[in-house]
Design an enzyme around this catalytic site. Structure first.
Site, PDB file in Angstrom:
ATOM      1  N   SER A  76      46.208  45.113  39.414  1.00 25.31           N
ATOM      2  CA  SER A  76      47.416  44.321  39.139  1.00 25.31           C
ATOM      3  C   SER A  76      48.074  43.711  40.372  1.00 25.31           C
ATOM      4  O   SER A  76      48.980  42.894  40.233  1.00 25.31           O
ATOM      5  CB  SER A  76      48.443  45.180  38.391  1.00 25.31           C
ATOM      6  N   LYS A  79      48.182  40.024  40.465  1.00 23.69           N
ATOM      7  CA  LYS A  79      49.200  39.290  39.706  1.00 23.69           C
ATOM      8  C   LYS A  79      50.207  38.601  40.614  1.00 23.69           C
ATOM      9  O   LYS A  79      50.840  37.615  40.206  1.00 23.69           O
ATOM     10  CB  LYS A  79      49.892  40.238  38.727  1.00 23.69           C
ATOM     11  N   TYR A 202      41.790  37.102  33.152  1.00 24.30           N
ATOM     12  CA  TYR A 202      42.595  38.274  33.524  1.00 24.30           C
ATOM     13  C   TYR A 202      41.713  39.424  34.015  1.00 24.30           C
ATOM     14  O   TYR A 202      41.960  39.995  35.087  1.00 24.30           O
ATOM     15  CB  TYR A 202      43.431  38.710  32.327  1.00 24.30           C
ATOM     16  N   TYR A 254      56.066  48.603  37.526  1.00 27.54           N
ATOM     17  CA  TYR A 254      56.232  48.889  36.094  1.00 27.54           C
ATOM     18  C   TYR A 254      57.509  49.691  35.852  1.00 27.54           C
ATOM     19  O   TYR A 254      58.550  49.382  36.416  1.00 27.54           O
ATOM     20  CB  TYR A 254      54.982  49.592  35.545  1.00 27.54           C
ATOM     21  N   VAL A 272      46.375  49.816  39.426  1.00 22.18           N
ATOM     22  CA  VAL A 272      45.817  51.114  39.028  1.00 22.18           C
ATOM     23  C   VAL A 272      44.544  51.464  39.799  1.00 22.18           C
ATOM     24  O   VAL A 272      44.009  52.560  39.624  1.00 22.18           O
ATOM     25  CB  VAL A 272      45.570  51.189  37.506  1.00 22.18           C
TER      26      VAL A 272
END
Length: 320
Positions: A76, A79, A202, A254, A272
């Protein structure tokens, strides 16, 4: 005066180099390393004893410790770079399809989408990043969009050896049932045009493999007002760099984002795969990697390491 300024920079570099070595040595001795992301089979194979850390200062120094040159799946953290690209493509129109608020829920939660009519809470949770992938797809084939993302990251890091780990991408696609559910749910609200294609983009950008050194180099523009400090080239405007940093601070970990801001005090984005990209505005770009995760899906030792480093260097956006 120039001599004094240079001496100060050298002193700070020496202090940082020592701090990185101390943090790496302390993390090597710890046994409470968290759990690797075994729900993605390829990530479950990574040695949890690995630890690397790197810092790229705005005056051009690259300092590392531990396994800083071993590539890992950035997941992630990618992103941050896809958000940067998408903002360059569509500007603030992006915020009509993705929110800017912390989620307070797990990164793969579908609950908020139901209450908020298919608009993801922010671009760093899975649903938000899938919408960003859909934006980057506009008018392109998936292969073209994936290539654009990879080339952008290679450009930022000035390193063409950065690749996508195809085995990790395949592993994510094979087990990404919740992401398929998120994509189809957003499609039902009209907030996704091509679910299958967006998911392909993605899964591939999350599978980009980088070392701490490469990741810190790629993030340096965010620590330098949107400019690459090595070349002076403007990647984004200073305002956009600040706004991306704000998203990282409030949403980058998060439902553990508030705790990271409280403990570390700098913008950061986790993945992760166990990596974290940290930004000290005006000072340095940081990258840390330790594969074991805490309960929120963030690197356990990586978070602790950045907290210790920030305290040792007196780094915080809240510092006087």
């Amino acid at each position: 005066m120039p001599e004094l300024e240079q001496a100060h920079k050298l002193d700070q570099a020496s202090k940082l180099d020592q701090a990185l070595a101390e943090v790496a040595a302390e993390m090597a001795d710890r046994t409470d390393r968290g759990d690797v992301a075994s729900y993605i089979p390829q990530l479950g194979k990574v040695d949890p004893k690995k630890f690397g850390i790197a810092a790229v200062t705005n005056d051009g120094r690259v300092l590392t410790a531990g396994d800083a040159d071993q590539a890992f799946s950035i997941q992630s953290i990618s992103k941050v770079f896809t958000l940067t690209l998408a903002l360059g493509n569509v500007g603030d129109a992006l915020w009509q399809r993705v929110g800017r608020e912390p989620s307070g829920n797990p990164f793969n939660s579908i609950v908020q989408l139901e209450h908020e009519n298919g608009i993801p809470r922010n671009p760093f949770i899975n649903a938000g990043a899938i919408v960003i992938s859909d934006i980057l797809l506009a008018g392109h084939q998936p292969r073209e969009a994936i290539g654009e993302i990879l080339r952008f990251i290679q450009f930022l890091a000035d390193d063409e050896t950065i690749i996508i780990d195809r085995e990790v991408a395949a592993s994510e696609r094979a087990t990404g049932y919740r992401n398929f559910a998120l994509a189809n749910y957003m499609k039902s609200f009209g907030n996704l045009h091509a679910p299958e294609l967006a998911l392909g983009v993605y899964f591939h950008h999350c599978a980009i493999a980088m070392s701490c050194r490469q990741l810190a180099l790629a993030g340096r523009f965010l620590a330098n007002g949107g400019k690459n400090p090595a070349t002076g080239h403007s990647v984004v405007s200073a305002e956009r760099a600040r706004r991306i940093g704000a998203m990282m601070l409030t949403c980058g970990h998060y439902d553990g984002s508030g705790d990271f801001a409280f403990r570390v005090g700098i913008p950061g984005k986790s993945g992760v795969g166990g990596g974290i990209l940290g930004i000290v505005p005006g000072v340095a770009s940081l990258a840390v990697w330790s594969p074991g995760l805490n309960a929120n899906g963030n690197s356990k030792l990586g978070s602790i390491a950045l907290e210790k480093l920030a305290r040792m260097m007196n780094w915080s956006i809240f510092a006087p």
